[in-house]
Design a protein around this motif. Structure first.
Motif, PDB file in Angstrom:
ATOM      1  N   GLY A  33       0.652  -1.301   0.115  1.00 21.58           N
ATOM      2  CA  GLY A  33       0.081   0.102   0.057  1.00 21.58           C
ATOM      3  C   GLY A  33       0.815   1.209  -0.112  1.00 21.58           C
ATOM      4  O   GLY A  33       0.598   2.218  -0.781  1.00 21.58           O
ATOM      5  N   GLU A  34       1.997   1.312   0.858  1.00 25.28           N
ATOM      6  CA  GLU A  34       2.976   2.554   0.707  1.00 25.28           C
ATOM      7  C   GLU A  34       3.854   2.346  -0.288  1.00 25.28           C
ATOM      8  O   GLU A  34       4.007   3.583  -1.040  1.00 25.28           O
ATOM      9  N   LEU A  35       4.295   1.243  -0.660  1.00 25.67           N
ATOM     10  CA  LEU A  35       5.098   1.302  -1.957  1.00 25.67           C
ATOM     11  C   LEU A  35       4.476   1.693  -3.312  1.00 25.67           C
ATOM     12  O   LEU A  35       4.988   2.557  -4.068  1.00 25.67           O
ATOM     13  N   PHE A  36       3.245   1.147  -3.657  1.00 22.37           N
ATOM     14  CA  PHE A  36       2.688   1.210  -4.921  1.00 22.37           C
ATOM     15  C   PHE A  36       1.421   2.163  -4.673  1.00 22.37           C
ATOM     16  O   PHE A  36       0.754   2.414  -5.813  1.00 22.37           O
ATOM     17  N   GLY A  37       1.049   2.415  -3.626  1.00 23.68           N
ATOM     18  CA  GLY A  37      -0.288   3.548  -3.519  1.00 23.68           C
ATOM     19  C   GLY A  37      -1.467   2.595  -3.780  1.00 23.68           C
ATOM     20  O   GLY A  37      -2.564   3.022  -3.890  1.00 23.68           O
ATOM     21  N   TRP A  38      -1.413   1.252  -3.334  1.00 26.30           N
ATOM     22  CA  TRP A  38      -2.518   0.213  -3.595  1.00 26.30           C
ATOM     23  C   TRP A  38      -3.694   0.524  -2.420  1.00 26.30           C
ATOM     24  O   TRP A  38      -3.048   0.923  -1.228  1.00 26.30           O
ATOM     25  N   THR A  39      -4.817   0.377  -2.864  1.00 31.46           N
ATOM     26  CA  THR A  39      -5.835   0.100  -1.785  1.00 31.46           C
ATOM     27  C   THR A  39      -6.334  -1.361  -2.104  1.00 31.46           C
ATOM     28  O   THR A  39      -6.179  -1.828  -2.798  1.00 31.46           O
ATOM     29  N   PHE A  40      -7.002  -1.791  -0.884  1.00 29.93           N
ATOM     30  CA  PHE A  40      -7.540  -3.404  -0.930  1.00 29.93           C
ATOM     31  C   PHE A  40      -8.980  -3.528  -0.704  1.00 29.93           C
ATOM     32  O   PHE A  40      -9.558  -2.568  -0.097  1.00 29.93           O
ATOM     33  N   GLU A  41      -9.380  -4.386  -1.321  1.00 28.35           N
ATOM     34  CA  GLU A  41     -10.859  -5.045  -0.951  1.00 28.35           C
ATOM     35  C   GLU A  41     -10.758  -6.283  -0.960  1.00 28.35           C
ATOM     36  O   GLU A  41     -10.221  -7.314  -1.488  1.00 28.35           O
ATOM     37  N   LYS A 150      -5.470  -2.347 -14.732  1.00 29.52           N
ATOM     38  CA  LYS A 150      -4.242  -1.432 -15.115  1.00 29.52           C
ATOM     39  C   LYS A 150      -3.259  -2.115 -15.443  1.00 29.52           C
ATOM     40  O   LYS A 150      -2.938  -3.239 -14.364  1.00 29.52           O
ATOM     41  N   ARG A 151      -2.471  -1.796 -16.308  1.00 35.48           N
ATOM     42  CA  ARG A 151      -1.087  -2.259 -16.694  1.00 35.48           C
ATOM     43  C   ARG A 151      -0.229  -1.466 -17.344  1.00 35.48           C
ATOM     44  O   ARG A 151      -0.687  -0.401 -17.824  1.00 35.48           O
ATOM     45  N   HIS A 152       1.147  -1.652 -17.309  1.00 37.40           N
ATOM     46  CA  HIS A 152       2.075  -0.966 -18.185  1.00 37.40           C
ATOM     47  C   HIS A 152       1.996   0.657 -17.618  1.00 37.40           C
ATOM     48  O   HIS A 152       2.248   1.400 -18.484  1.00 37.40           O
ATOM     49  N   GLU A 153       1.948   0.779 -16.128  1.00 40.29           N
ATOM     50  CA  GLU A 153       1.975   2.159 -15.594  1.00 40.29           C
ATOM     51  C   GLU A 153       2.463   1.953 -14.344  1.00 40.29           C
ATOM     52  O   GLU A 153       2.422   0.850 -13.695  1.00 40.29           O
ATOM     53  N   PRO A 154       3.089   3.045 -13.630  1.00 37.69           N
ATOM     54  CA  PRO A 154       3.762   2.823 -12.531  1.00 37.69           C
ATOM     55  C   PRO A 154       2.637   2.511 -11.163  1.00 37.69           C
ATOM     56  O   PRO A 154       1.347   2.928 -11.142  1.00 37.69           O
ATOM     57  N   GLY A 155       3.113   1.500 -10.495  1.00 32.91           N
ATOM     58  CA  GLY A 155       2.291   0.737  -9.786  1.00 32.91           C
ATOM     59  C   GLY A 155       1.479  -0.582 -10.046  1.00 32.91           C
ATOM     60  O   GLY A 155       0.519  -1.178  -9.235  1.00 32.91           O
ATOM     61  N   ALA A 156       1.653  -0.816 -11.312  1.00 30.99           N
ATOM     62  CA  ALA A 156       0.791  -1.815 -11.880  1.00 30.99           C
ATOM     63  C   ALA A 156       1.972  -2.662 -12.714  1.00 30.99           C
ATOM     64  O   ALA A 156       3.086  -2.576 -12.805  1.00 30.99           O
ATOM     65  N   PHE A 157       1.248  -3.985 -12.994  1.00 32.27           N
ATOM     66  CA  PHE A 157       2.171  -5.024 -13.752  1.00 32.27           C
ATOM     67  C   PHE A 157       2.608  -4.424 -14.895  1.00 32.27           C
ATOM     68  O   PHE A 157       1.844  -3.772 -15.700  1.00 32.27           O
ATOM     69  N   ALA A 158       4.152  -4.471 -15.183  1.00 32.39           N
ATOM     70  CA  ALA A 158       4.651  -4.203 -16.358  1.00 32.39           C
ATOM     71  C   ALA A 158       5.395  -5.005 -17.305  1.00 32.39           C
ATOM     72  O   ALA A 158       5.642  -4.934 -18.306  1.00 32.39           O
TER      73      ALA A 158
END
Length: 259
Positions: A33-41, A150-158
């Motif tokens: 969450g802190e590293l990539f700005g993820w939230t969770f559900e 989402k992919r291919h952008e910061p915080g997502a699978f690349a």
């Protein structure tokens, strides 16, 4: 069972999802969450499949699996390890319209099935397999969940890189499975392969390495260390970008990729 129309979002052989099997999911949520700005559900409606899958659905234990979101779109999942003997690891899943047919081709091509395809609630069907050198990957036949939002952008699978002992064996195996979707003309550029000794000690087993996009590789390394992770391989340049290999605060390896 063929996948729903949602599977059309990802052609067969395209990396469409990733998850991490962790001893401590709440700690994983804090780290990523802190590293990539993820939230969770929490995942809803798939409890009956959790024990069979052992992955990205609610757990039979008191700690559920969670789906990670970036700007409200799904990008990954964190799941509790069901067995202490299991590795703490990120797994990449390849899309398929028919997981049963793909399993048959895997065996014919010299791979092995680790977990036969099972339903995951309404989300789809999944299984685990290994290539002839033992590198483990997942299969995903979409139901209501096609994969990455989402992919291919910061915080997502690349990117996903296969580190193999024999790249010729890898080329032949995956081309047979996915009809040159990975290494041939018109590749999605989401997947590559290299000799394991290019980055890791020669005794390291063949494996897939999941890459997440970042804007500044060196800056993110500082955050990884501050959060209790460590650096496995300092930044190096590849044909697909500037990469560093790290582990999270529980030992799961992944890479960060600056295009």
């Amino acid at each position: 069972m063929a996948g729903s129309e949602a599977s059309a979002a990802f052609s067969e052989g395209v990396p469409c999802w990733v998850d991490a099997q962790l001893p401590d999911v709440p700690a994983g949520k804090r780290f990523y969450g802190e590293l990539f700005g993820w939230t969770f559900e929490a995942f809803e409606g798939a409890e009956e499949a959790d024990e069979a899958y052992g992955g990205s659905v609610p757990s039979a234990s008191s700690v559920p699996s969670v789906r990670a979101l970036l700007d409200g779109e799904p990008v990954a999942a964190l799941a509790p390890k069901r067995d202490a003997r299991m590795p703490t690891v990120w797994t990449v899943y390849f899309a398929t319209p028919d997981a049963d047919a793909l399993v048959g081709r895997i065996v014919e091509a010299g791979g092995q099935v680790i977990t036969a395809p099972v339903p995951v609630g309404p989300y789809g069907r999944t299984g685990l397999a290994a290539d002839p050198e033992g590198a483990v990957f997942g299969l995903w036949e979409a139901g209501t969940h096609p994969g990455f939002g989402k992919r291919h952008e910061p915080g997502a699978f690349a990117w996903a890189e296969l580190y193999a002992r024999d790249t010729a064996v890898a080329d032949s195996f995956y081309a047979d499975l996915f009809h040159d979707a990975l290494f041939g003309p018109g590749t999605t550029r989401d997947f590559g392969r290299a000799p394991v000794s290019d980055v890791f000690p020669a005794e390291m087993p063949p494996h897939f390495l999941v890459h997440f996009g970042v804007e500044d590789c060196e800056a993110v390394l500082g955050t990884v260390l501050r959060l209790g992770g460590r650096i496995q391989a300092p930044p190096f340049d590849t044909s697909y970008g500037h990469v560093a290999v790290v582990t999270d605060n529980q030992g799961a390896s992944f890479a960060i990729l600056q295009r």
